[in-house]
Design a protein around this motif. Sequence first.
Motif, PDB file in Angstrom:
ATOM      1  N   THR A   1       0.829  -1.201   0.000  1.00  0.00           N
ATOM      2  CA  THR A   1       0.000   0.000   0.000  1.00  0.00           C
ATOM      3  C   THR A   1       0.865   1.252   0.000  1.00  0.00           C
ATOM      4  O   THR A   1       1.886   1.308   0.672  1.00  0.00           O
ATOM      5  CB  THR A   1      -0.904   0.024   1.252  1.00  0.00           C
TER       6      THR A   1
ATOM      7  N   ASN B   1      -3.746   0.848  -3.381  1.00  0.00           N
ATOM      8  CA  ASN B   1      -3.512  -0.587  -3.300  1.00  0.00           C
ATOM      9  C   ASN B   1      -2.708  -1.008  -4.526  1.00  0.00           C
ATOM     10  O   ASN B   1      -3.180  -0.904  -5.654  1.00  0.00           O
ATOM     11  CB  ASN B   1      -4.855  -1.337  -3.243  1.00  0.00           C
TER      12      ASN B   1
ATOM     13  N   THR C   1      -6.255  15.181   4.755  1.00  0.00           N
ATOM     14  CA  THR C   1      -6.750  13.994   4.077  1.00  0.00           C
ATOM     15  C   THR C   1      -5.599  13.196   3.472  1.00  0.00           C
ATOM     16  O   THR C   1      -4.472  13.670   3.384  1.00  0.00           O
ATOM     17  CB  THR C   1      -7.742  14.379   2.973  1.00  0.00           C
TER      18      THR C   1
ATOM     19  N   TYR D   1       0.648   5.692   0.352  1.00  0.00           N
ATOM     20  CA  TYR D   1      -0.174   6.785   0.870  1.00  0.00           C
ATOM     21  C   TYR D   1       0.291   8.110   0.275  1.00  0.00           C
ATOM     22  O   TYR D   1       1.489   8.389   0.246  1.00  0.00           O
ATOM     23  CB  TYR D   1      -0.064   6.879   2.392  1.00  0.00           C
TER      24      TYR D   1
ATOM     25  N   ILE E   1      -4.815   9.828   0.399  1.00  0.00           N
ATOM     26  CA  ILE E   1      -5.262   8.830  -0.564  1.00  0.00           C
ATOM     27  C   ILE E   1      -4.443   7.571  -0.343  1.00  0.00           C
ATOM     28  O   ILE E   1      -3.216   7.617  -0.239  1.00  0.00           O
ATOM     29  CB  ILE E   1      -5.087   9.324  -2.012  1.00  0.00           C
ATOM     30  N   LYS E   2      -5.101   6.436  -0.286  1.00  0.00           N
ATOM     31  CA  LYS E   2      -4.468   5.144  -0.044  1.00  0.00           C
ATOM     32  C   LYS E   2      -4.522   4.332  -1.340  1.00  0.00           C
ATOM     33  O   LYS E   2      -5.592   4.137  -1.916  1.00  0.00           O
ATOM     34  CB  LYS E   2      -5.214   4.419   1.076  1.00  0.00           C
TER      35      LYS E   2
ATOM     36  N   THR F   1      -6.099   0.485  -7.262  1.00  0.00           N
ATOM     37  CA  THR F   1      -7.213   1.350  -6.885  1.00  0.00           C
ATOM     38  C   THR F   1      -6.787   2.357  -5.818  1.00  0.00           C
ATOM     39  O   THR F   1      -5.907   2.090  -5.005  1.00  0.00           O
ATOM     40  CB  THR F   1      -8.396   0.521  -6.346  1.00  0.00           C
ATOM     41  N   ALA F   2      -7.421   3.527  -5.840  1.00  0.00           N
ATOM     42  CA  ALA F   2      -7.152   4.582  -4.870  1.00  0.00           C
ATOM     43  C   ALA F   2      -8.423   4.894  -4.091  1.00  0.00           C
ATOM     44  O   ALA F   2      -9.498   5.072  -4.679  1.00  0.00           O
ATOM     45  CB  ALA F   2      -6.652   5.831  -5.584  1.00  0.00           C
ATOM     46  N   THR F   3      -8.314   4.935  -2.765  1.00  0.00           N
ATOM     47  CA  THR F   3      -9.454   5.232  -1.903  1.00  0.00           C
ATOM     48  C   THR F   3      -9.031   6.258  -0.857  1.00  0.00           C
ATOM     49  O   THR F   3      -7.845   6.460  -0.609  1.00  0.00           O
ATOM     50  CB  THR F   3      -9.974   3.971  -1.183  1.00  0.00           C
ATOM     51  N   GLU F   4     -10.018   6.897  -0.245  1.00  0.00           N
ATOM     52  CA  GLU F   4      -9.704   7.832   0.831  1.00  0.00           C
ATOM     53  C   GLU F   4      -9.334   7.051   2.086  1.00  0.00           C
ATOM     54  O   GLU F   4     -10.050   6.132   2.495  1.00  0.00           O
ATOM     55  CB  GLU F   4     -10.904   8.738   1.112  1.00  0.00           C
ATOM     56  N   ALA F   5      -8.195   7.393   2.685  1.00  0.00           N
ATOM     57  CA  ALA F   5      -7.749   6.725   3.907  1.00  0.00           C
ATOM     58  C   ALA F   5      -8.405   7.387   5.106  1.00  0.00           C
ATOM     59  O   ALA F   5      -8.473   8.607   5.203  1.00  0.00           O
ATOM     60  CB  ALA F   5      -6.234   6.798   4.033  1.00  0.00           C
TER      61      ALA F   5
END
Length: 279
Positions: free
Chosen positions: A3, A25, A20, A5, A22-23, A30-34
């Motif tokens: 992962t 994988n 904020t 960040y 972004i995390k 894929t990028a998601t909000e951490a």
Amino acid sequence: NTTGYVMGGTDGSPSAGERTAIKINYTTGTATEAMGQTTQGGATFLPSPARFSGIAMSNGNTTLYYQGGDGSSARSSWHKMGYSDETWETIPGGTLYRRNGAAAASATAGYAIMGDFVGQPAATQFESWVSKLVFATDTKYTIVASAAMPQEAMENRGLSESTAAYSMGGKKTSSADMTIIQKLTFSTETSSALPETLSSVRYNMQSFGNQTQGYLAGGNHYGPSNTEYHSYVDKFVYATSTISAISNLAGGDQAQGAGVSPRSDNLSAIEPLPETPTA
């Protein structure tokens, strides 16, 4: 090494920075909000206060460290986050106010290399200082005198492999950027300038890599009439300390972004990687 960040930053609103993150994988892309356990009244991730232009480094697969940065004022604190629970804590004791420097790590310590020291008592904006954090004890060394770089820089970027860290490019004054590559040898904690240089003068690049080579992508150049943005990509081979220009970024010119890769900061890894199952 699964992962990445992308933390903090600013888009000008608010100009004091963001909390904020972004995390990313690496397996799925894929990028998601951490979202961690420091959430306070909204979508936050970094400890308060908000910030941008800090320096981050990784202790293998266990802990992420974040130092300094800027916001409503320059920051000096160190924070750390365990990857397993994404919970932050502050490491006691202040250090240099620092932003816009290079980050690197060995297997046992992290290094914050130069940067912008504006607001720091008895310091100019440009210094050759290198700071060290010992991972096992969270012990901070504000200035490692022997490691001072030959050329002061800010908005430089860092690469690291098993034996050394590298400061790439940057600015030596507010209107003069460089192609210089400077090396910090971990075993002796001494620094030197390499004969090889970047393919063009620039700062604010994005740095990433694996255990054998690093890459510098994009960046700014202080042009005759305004600040230029570039799509150049340089490849730096650690074993030979040689650098070469490769294909430009497909997405065009960019700077001040973040480069992440699963082999950055000398992270431990299985080589070669296991094959991905097909069934």
